[in-house]
Enzyme design. Structure first.
Site, short mmCIF file in Angstrom:
data_model
loop_
_atom_site.label_atom_id
_atom_site.label_comp_id
_atom_site.label_asym_id
_atom_site.label_seq_id
_atom_site.Cartn_x
_atom_site.Cartn_y
_atom_site.Cartn_z
N LYS A 1 26.66 31.99 29.93
CA LYS A 1 28.08 31.93 30.51
C LYS A 1 27.82 30.84 32.24
CE LYS A 1 31.69 32.74 34.34
NZ LYS A 1 31.94 34.21 34.67
N THR B 1 32.38 34.79 39.04
CA THR B 1 31.24 33.44 38.50
C THR B 1 32.20 32.96 38.00
OG1 THR B 1 29.75 35.19 38.87
CG2 THR B 1 29.46 33.13 37.68
N LYS C 1 25.15 31.09 43.52
CA LYS C 1 24.99 31.85 41.90
C LYS C 1 23.91 31.40 41.24
CE LYS C 1 26.49 34.84 39.54
NZ LYS C 1 25.55 36.95 39.26
#
Ligand code: NAD
Length: 295
Positions: free
Chosen positions: A243, A93, A168
């Protein structure tokens, strides 16, 4: 069966590489950490001495690394030495900008490339039930799909370079915001003397219904498999939510999108993290919400 190089054998990459071995591929693996290399060896992978050595003779290269800087660093090492036409897939990611830079690098050297971040966590990585959100050209996606199917259940082509990362972070921004909303509703219910089960029974079949409530309920009881029943052991740790919400804010700032709730959610999880709860499952944010009331 393919020759697959796998770089980054952490909590996610380790079991993903093991699933490629189980599917019959010849996997050559590398990680900076010796213990991760040893585990991959025990799982049946061949261990290379470096990332560059791992990609020698590979048909497919997979990276699963912490952040954009690690991906660009590894891709800058390996892409120039790969055989022209090789497929390289990044499952980490990372920020959309770094993903686009990685694709550009691969394109410059004549490689096929896909950004393919995952959802499903370590359980999905072990059980080969991950969802892959993919960005890249149709030809690259088609080439990547068989290997991804050995590690996951659902493989979605979201669009061109960086589209997987975009999907995402947008998804996880919904998740981060909605988990706080569900936590606030349970905290309010507690003050009103409404039982957890009563709120769950109503909201799970009413307009408040959402995944954070029905699959990952942040109070013990209504959904027995949720981390709330297990002391908020992750699951998906709060620091990983920070994050992803930070990546979403970076993307919003870069594009001029206005996401006030995403920003506020980032601040709330950051405060939870700063209070020493970064390793707690993100649904534990309800504890932080209750704590705010006490202040
Ligand atoms: P991790 O920290 O456990 O693993 C990362 C691995 O990369 C480590 O073993 C590290 O040694 C290795 N590494 C770093 N730099 C390297 C280099 N230059 N060369 C070789 N190896 C290197 O992290 P993780 O939990 O496996 O997550 C990996 C990625 O997946 C992250 O981007 C994360 O955001 C994403 N992700 C994680 C989860 C989860 O639940 N853990 C869920 C979805 C997505």
């Amino acid at each position: 069966m393919a020759n697959i190089a796998f770089i980054g054998l952490g909590n996610m990459g380790g079991p993903m590489a093991a699933n490629l071995v189980k599917a019959g591929h010849k996997v050559t693996a590398f990680d900076l950490v010796a213990a991760s290399r040893d585990q991959a060896k025990a799982d049946g992978a061949a261990i290379a001495e470096s990332s560059v050595a791992a990609v020698k003779g590979a048909d497919v290269v997979v990276t699963m690394l912490p952040a954009g800087k690690h991906v660009l660093s590894v891709w800058n090492e390996v892409v120039p030495v790969m055989t022209k036409g090789t497929l390289i897939i990044d499952c980490s990611t990372i920020d959309v900008e770094s993903a686009k830079q990685a694709h550009a690098l691969a394109g410059k050297h004549g490689m096929l490339s896909v950004d393919a971040p995952v959802s499903g966590g370590t359980g999905g990585a072990k059980g080969a039930t991950l969802t892959f959100m993919c960005g890249g050209e149709e030809k690259a996606f088609a080439a990547a799909k068989p290997a991804l199917e050995n590690m996951g259940k659902k493989i979605v082509h979201c669009g061109g370079a960086g589209a997987g990362q975009a999907a995402k972070i947008c998804n996880n921004m919904i998740l981060g915001i909605s988990m706080i909303g569900v936590g606030e509703a349970f905290a309010l219910a507690e003050k009103l003397g409404l039982s957890h089960q009563a709120l769950f029974d109503v909201a799970s079949t009413s307009s408040g219904q959402c995944w954070a409530l029905t699959s990952y309920c942040p109070v013990p009881g209504p959904v027995p498999t949720s981390p709330a029943n297990n002391g908020y052991k992750p699951g998906f740790a709060s620091n990983l939510m920070v994050k992803d919400l930070t990546l979403a804010q970076d993307a919003a700032n870069a594009t001029g999108a206005v996401t006030p709730l995403g920003k506020h959610a980032q601040e709330i999880y950051k405060a939870f993290d700063a209070a020493g709860h970064g390793g707690v499952d993100f649904s534990g944010i309800i504890q932080h919400v209750r704590g705010l009331a006490a202040k």
